[in-house]
Design a protein around this motif. Structure first.
Motif, PDB file in Angstrom:
ATOM      1  N   TYR A 259      21.397  30.703   5.432  1.00 42.43           N
ATOM      2  CA  TYR A 259      22.248  30.386   6.989  1.00 42.43           C
ATOM      3  C   TYR A 259      22.842  31.576   7.329  1.00 42.43           C
ATOM      4  CZ  TYR A 259      25.432  28.790  10.637  1.00 42.43           C
ATOM      5  OH  TYR A 259      25.999  28.571  11.465  1.00 42.43           O
ATOM      6  N   THR A 260      23.619  32.258   6.550  1.00 48.22           N
ATOM      7  CA  THR A 260      24.344  33.461   6.762  1.00 48.22           C
ATOM      8  C   THR A 260      23.411  34.553   7.087  1.00 48.22           C
ATOM      9  OG1 THR A 260      26.145  33.031   4.871  1.00 48.22           O
ATOM     10  CG2 THR A 260      25.813  34.894   5.714  1.00 48.22           C
ATOM     11  N   GLN A 261      22.296  34.676   6.414  1.00 41.66           N
ATOM     12  CA  GLN A 261      21.320  35.693   6.621  1.00 41.66           C
ATOM     13  C   GLN A 261      20.841  35.461   8.007  1.00 41.66           C
ATOM     14  OE1 GLN A 261      18.328  35.221   3.294  1.00 41.66           O
ATOM     15  NE2 GLN A 261      19.644  36.544   1.974  1.00 41.66           N
ATOM     16  N   GLY A 262      20.466  34.334   8.287  1.00 40.51           N
ATOM     17  CA  GLY A 262      20.227  34.018   9.617  1.00 40.51           C
ATOM     18  C   GLY A 262      21.238  34.483  10.902  1.00 40.51           C
ATOM     19  N   LEU A 263      22.343  34.049  10.489  1.00 32.55           N
ATOM     20  CA  LEU A 263      23.563  34.537  11.349  1.00 32.55           C
ATOM     21  C   LEU A 263      23.371  36.071  11.521  1.00 32.55           C
ATOM     22  CD1 LEU A 263      26.472  32.449  10.343  1.00 32.55           C
ATOM     23  CD2 LEU A 263      25.037  32.032  12.254  1.00 32.55           C
ATOM     24  N   GLY A 283      15.187  25.113  14.802  1.00 37.33           N
ATOM     25  CA  GLY A 283      15.665  24.037  14.421  1.00 37.33           C
ATOM     26  C   GLY A 283      17.097  23.493  15.012  1.00 37.33           C
ATOM     27  N   ILE A 284      17.576  22.519  14.764  1.00 38.96           N
ATOM     28  CA  ILE A 284      18.871  22.274  15.028  1.00 38.96           C
ATOM     29  C   ILE A 284      20.006  21.803  13.918  1.00 38.96           C
ATOM     30  CG2 ILE A 284      18.091  21.563  17.462  1.00 38.96           C
ATOM     31  CD1 ILE A 284      18.073  18.635  16.599  1.00 38.96           C
ATOM     32  N   VAL A 285      20.992  21.845  14.470  1.00 34.43           N
ATOM     33  CA  VAL A 285      22.085  21.337  13.286  1.00 34.43           C
ATOM     34  C   VAL A 285      21.799  19.703  12.954  1.00 34.43           C
ATOM     35  CG1 VAL A 285      24.910  20.910  12.788  1.00 34.43           C
ATOM     36  CG2 VAL A 285      23.893  23.115  13.907  1.00 34.43           C
ATOM     37  N   PRO A 286      22.068  19.252  11.954  1.00 34.59           N
ATOM     38  CA  PRO A 286      21.896  17.993  11.385  1.00 34.59           C
ATOM     39  C   PRO A 286      22.809  17.083  12.307  1.00 34.59           C
ATOM     40  CG  PRO A 286      22.772  19.041   9.685  1.00 34.59           C
ATOM     41  CD  PRO A 286      22.395  20.203  10.509  1.00 34.59           C
ATOM     42  N   SER A 296      21.830  20.524   3.734  1.00 36.53           N
ATOM     43  CA  SER A 296      22.016  20.351   5.060  1.00 36.53           C
ATOM     44  C   SER A 296      21.122  21.318   5.847  1.00 36.53           C
ATOM     45  CB  SER A 296      23.419  20.278   5.767  1.00 36.53           C
ATOM     46  OG  SER A 296      24.084  21.422   5.447  1.00 36.53           O
ATOM     47  N   PHE A 297      20.930  22.520   5.362  1.00 40.60           N
ATOM     48  CA  PHE A 297      20.365  23.378   6.048  1.00 40.60           C
ATOM     49  C   PHE A 297      18.602  23.482   5.709  1.00 40.60           C
ATOM     50  CE2 PHE A 297      18.954  28.248   6.656  1.00 40.60           C
ATOM     51  CZ  PHE A 297      19.387  28.228   7.918  1.00 40.60           C
ATOM     52  N   ALA A 298      18.418  22.771   4.653  1.00 38.87           N
ATOM     53  CA  ALA A 298      16.879  22.696   4.447  1.00 38.87           C
ATOM     54  C   ALA A 298      15.970  22.595   5.431  1.00 38.87           C
ATOM     55  CB  ALA A 298      16.764  21.549   3.146  1.00 38.87           C
ATOM     56  N   PRO A 299      16.071  21.626   6.251  1.00 33.50           N
ATOM     57  CA  PRO A 299      14.985  21.559   7.533  1.00 33.50           C
ATOM     58  C   PRO A 299      15.061  22.772   8.296  1.00 33.50           C
ATOM     59  CG  PRO A 299      16.501  19.599   7.481  1.00 33.50           C
ATOM     60  CD  PRO A 299      17.203  20.723   6.703  1.00 33.50           C
TER      61      PRO A 299
END
Length: 335
Positions: A259-263, A283-286, A296-299
């Motif tokens: 997630y940090t890498q994506g940010l 995708g979207i936040v769960p 929670s970030f897996a999807p």
């Protein structure tokens, strides 16, 4: 529940396993799911993540400012100098809130009272927390406007909020927050509503005032550029949990959570100008009203494997002083 290390002498605020829920008519939103971190005396800690990840809820939970009818902190501790703020009476908490721990909100127009002058509002805070006389408090209000570089403070104390620009109102909020010399200043997206030039001025002001006063700062933002410019350590939040924590230098050099890498990939590359296309996190936040199984970030994660979808990763030391909640941190940091 996470294991906690012994509290060091330089720890100002120690948040442990903080859980906050919002209650609707037919559902419960688990806004915070066991948040733990520390703020050291005199440091600037950045809290970063997308909207809805729990940044502001964390701050409001610390200061117990959530609406009592719809929200409740259901677990954890918030220790300030070893004292759990969640166990204090409301009267005891009022002495801490605004005096020892102060907060700057996103929009000063929702925090400043439109029917009272700027001077009155700053002076009132000084009187409440220091017991100063009215005349002494008004003199302090004028001094604080001067301190935050507002020109002609003797005249400005008589202004009402609507008579000031957005940048000046935000300076007033900073003056009010610092008027009682707090040990911790929580700044919740303090530049969001301002134009780029004024944003830079406010950021420089907060950094300068921190260096002059020694106040610790908890800086809440979605902007990694702000973190790089103002903070020493940073925690990254996603879906009500901390997913990574490190010094700013280590986080930018070796992000260990996808997630940090994506940010970081979504930050504009100024060197390439308009030709640079921003990367998106798919995708979207769960939905925090539903139980989350696994990470929670897996999807949304390109590195997710079976264990990620089945078992929740805990925040663990991957390198010295660098923690991440990811089953594959050692692999993806080199990917």
């Amino acid at each position: 529940m996470q294991m906690h290390k012994a509290v060091r002498d330089d720890v100002l605020l120690d948040v442990r396993d903080l859980e906050t829920h919002f209650y609707g008519e037919e559902s419960i939103t688990r806004a915070l799911g066991g948040v733990s971190f520390q703020i050291m005396k005199g440091e600037t800690l950045g809290v970063v993540g997308e909207s809805g990840c729990g940044k502001s809820v964390t701050a409001l939970s610390i200061l117990r400012l959530l609406p009592k009818t719809t929200a409740r902190t259901v677990g954890g501790e918030v220790r300030y100098h070893g004292q759990d703020l969640l166990k204090l009476s409301e009267q005891e908490m009022r002495k801490i809130r605004g005096g020892k721990i102060a907060m700057i909100f996103q929009d000063p127009m929702t925090s400043l009272n439109p029917v009272y002058t700027i001077g009155h509002q700053i002076a009132e805070a000084v009187q409440i927390h220091t017991g100063a006389s009215r005349s002494v408090a008004m003199a302090k209000a004028e001094d604080m406007l001067r301190f935050v570089c507002i020109a002609d403070p003797g005249r400005r104390v008589t202004n009402y909020p609507h008579e000031m620009s957005g940048g000046m109102r935000q300076r007033v909020m900073i003056a009010m927050a610092l008027a009682c010399s707090p040990e911790l200043l929580i700044a919740d997206e303090p530049t969001t509503a301002l134009d780029v030039t004024i944003q830079a001025q406010i950021l420089r002001l907060i950094v300068d005032l921190k260096e002059r006063t020694g106040t610790a700062v908890m800086f809440i933002t979605h902007d990694l550029g702000v973190v790089a410019e103002t903070c020493q350590r940073v925690i990254v939040m996603y879906a009500g949990r901390i997913v990574e924590q490190a010094s700013v230098m280590d986080l930018f050099a070796r992000p260990m959570h996808p997630y940090t890498q994506g940010l970081m990939r979504s930050v504009p590359d100024r060197r390439r100008g308009r030709q640079s296309r921003l990367s998106e996190i798919p995708g979207i936040v769960p939905n925090l009203r539903e139980p989350i199984i696994g990470c929670s970030f897996a999807p949304r994660c390109p590195f997710a494997i079976d264990i990620c979808r089945e078992k929740t990763p805990v925040l663990r030391d991957v390198e010295s002083g660098h923690t991440a909640a990811c089953w594959r941190s050692e692999e993806i940091v080199c990917a």
